[in-house]
Design an enzyme around this catalytic site. Sequence first.
Site, mmCIF file in Angstrom:
data_model
loop_
_atom_site.group_PDB
_atom_site.id
_atom_site.type_symbol
_atom_site.label_atom_id
_atom_site.label_comp_id
_atom_site.label_asym_id
_atom_site.label_seq_id
_atom_site.Cartn_x
_atom_site.Cartn_y
_atom_site.Cartn_z
ATOM 1 N N MET A 91 0.831 -1.207 0.000
ATOM 2 C CA MET A 91 0.000 0.000 0.000
ATOM 3 C C MET A 91 0.865 1.256 0.000
ATOM 4 O O MET A 91 0.590 2.194 -0.745
ATOM 5 C CB MET A 91 -0.932 0.006 1.219
ATOM 6 C CG MET A 91 -2.074 -0.974 1.122
ATOM 7 S SD MET A 91 -3.111 -0.960 2.596
ATOM 8 C CE MET A 91 -3.839 0.675 2.498
ATOM 9 N N VAL A 94 2.292 1.850 -3.428
ATOM 10 C CA VAL A 94 1.301 2.343 -4.386
ATOM 11 C C VAL A 94 0.799 3.739 -3.995
ATOM 12 O O VAL A 94 0.656 4.615 -4.845
ATOM 13 C CB VAL A 94 0.126 1.346 -4.509
ATOM 14 C CG1 VAL A 94 -1.024 1.924 -5.321
ATOM 15 C CG2 VAL A 94 0.609 0.035 -5.130
ATOM 16 N N GLU A 95 0.546 3.939 -2.701
ATOM 17 C CA GLU A 95 -0.029 5.200 -2.234
ATOM 18 C C GLU A 95 0.916 6.387 -2.423
ATOM 19 O O GLU A 95 0.527 7.412 -2.960
ATOM 20 C CB GLU A 95 -0.402 5.103 -0.744
ATOM 21 C CG GLU A 95 -1.612 4.255 -0.446
ATOM 22 C CD GLU A 95 -2.915 4.972 -0.713
ATOM 23 O OE1 GLU A 95 -2.923 6.121 -1.161
ATOM 24 O OE2 GLU A 95 -3.954 4.349 -0.470
ATOM 25 N N SER A 96 2.151 6.259 -1.931
ATOM 26 C CA SER A 96 3.046 7.422 -1.895
ATOM 27 C C SER A 96 4.421 7.169 -2.496
ATOM 28 O O SER A 96 5.267 8.056 -2.464
ATOM 29 C CB SER A 96 3.226 7.873 -0.440
ATOM 30 O OG SER A 96 3.922 6.868 0.287
ATOM 31 N N TYR A 179 -6.260 0.968 -8.348
ATOM 32 C CA TYR A 179 -5.570 0.926 -7.057
ATOM 33 C C TYR A 179 -5.589 -0.496 -6.485
ATOM 34 O O TYR A 179 -4.553 -1.042 -6.098
ATOM 35 C CB TYR A 179 -6.263 1.918 -6.119
ATOM 36 C CG TYR A 179 -5.852 1.887 -4.684
ATOM 37 C CD1 TYR A 179 -4.690 2.519 -4.258
ATOM 38 C CD2 TYR A 179 -6.640 1.257 -3.721
ATOM 39 C CE1 TYR A 179 -4.319 2.521 -2.918
ATOM 40 C CE2 TYR A 179 -6.288 1.257 -2.390
ATOM 41 C CZ TYR A 179 -5.119 1.882 -1.994
ATOM 42 O OH TYR A 179 -4.762 1.874 -0.671
#
Length: 189
Positions: A91, A94-96, A179
């Site tokens: 996560m 992928v997120e940041s 996502y």
Amino acid sequence: MLNKTYKAILYTFLSYVLLLNFLTFLSSGSPKALINPFYIKNRTISMYHLTKHVVMVAGLGFVTSERHEVDAFIQTACEKYGVDPKLIHMMIQVESKGRQFAISRTGAMGLMQVMPTTFFDISQGDPFLAEDNIDAGVKYLSRQLKKFEDIPLALAAYNAGPNNIKDGKVPDFGETRHYIKKIMELYEK
């Protein structure tokens, strides 16, 4: 006279939006941040907290946590909330992309890209401190996992909000579907 006042207000507002978009672009590295004025409130809150963090905690050097520290924070939070650390690593990637000071075009903050309202509903910490951000993100994900009892649905709730999950199905948002697909591909490898 009144016309000049309205023009001054308009120019001030436009300058504010452009400055906010530019600062968000600098913190996230995403070109989308430059062209998305629709999340001004969340991004303003996020930029305020980033500025507060820089002034009060990190200094202008943007002191970041080391990789081994981030791994330890993930492990601690995952043990605390019963979440798989591998999922959290995916996560964060992928997120940041592992950027501690990232702010999304919607105003999500830090490594786990937690929205300001969500962060402060479940945490009293600093959203740009890796430990606090990870703890809040894992706590929020664990709530979604308990509620939906399914990783893709929990990820959808994390990304799009739990109110958008209807009839146990992932919402038909392209960004959310992408996502989930990206995280699940990395997670299942």
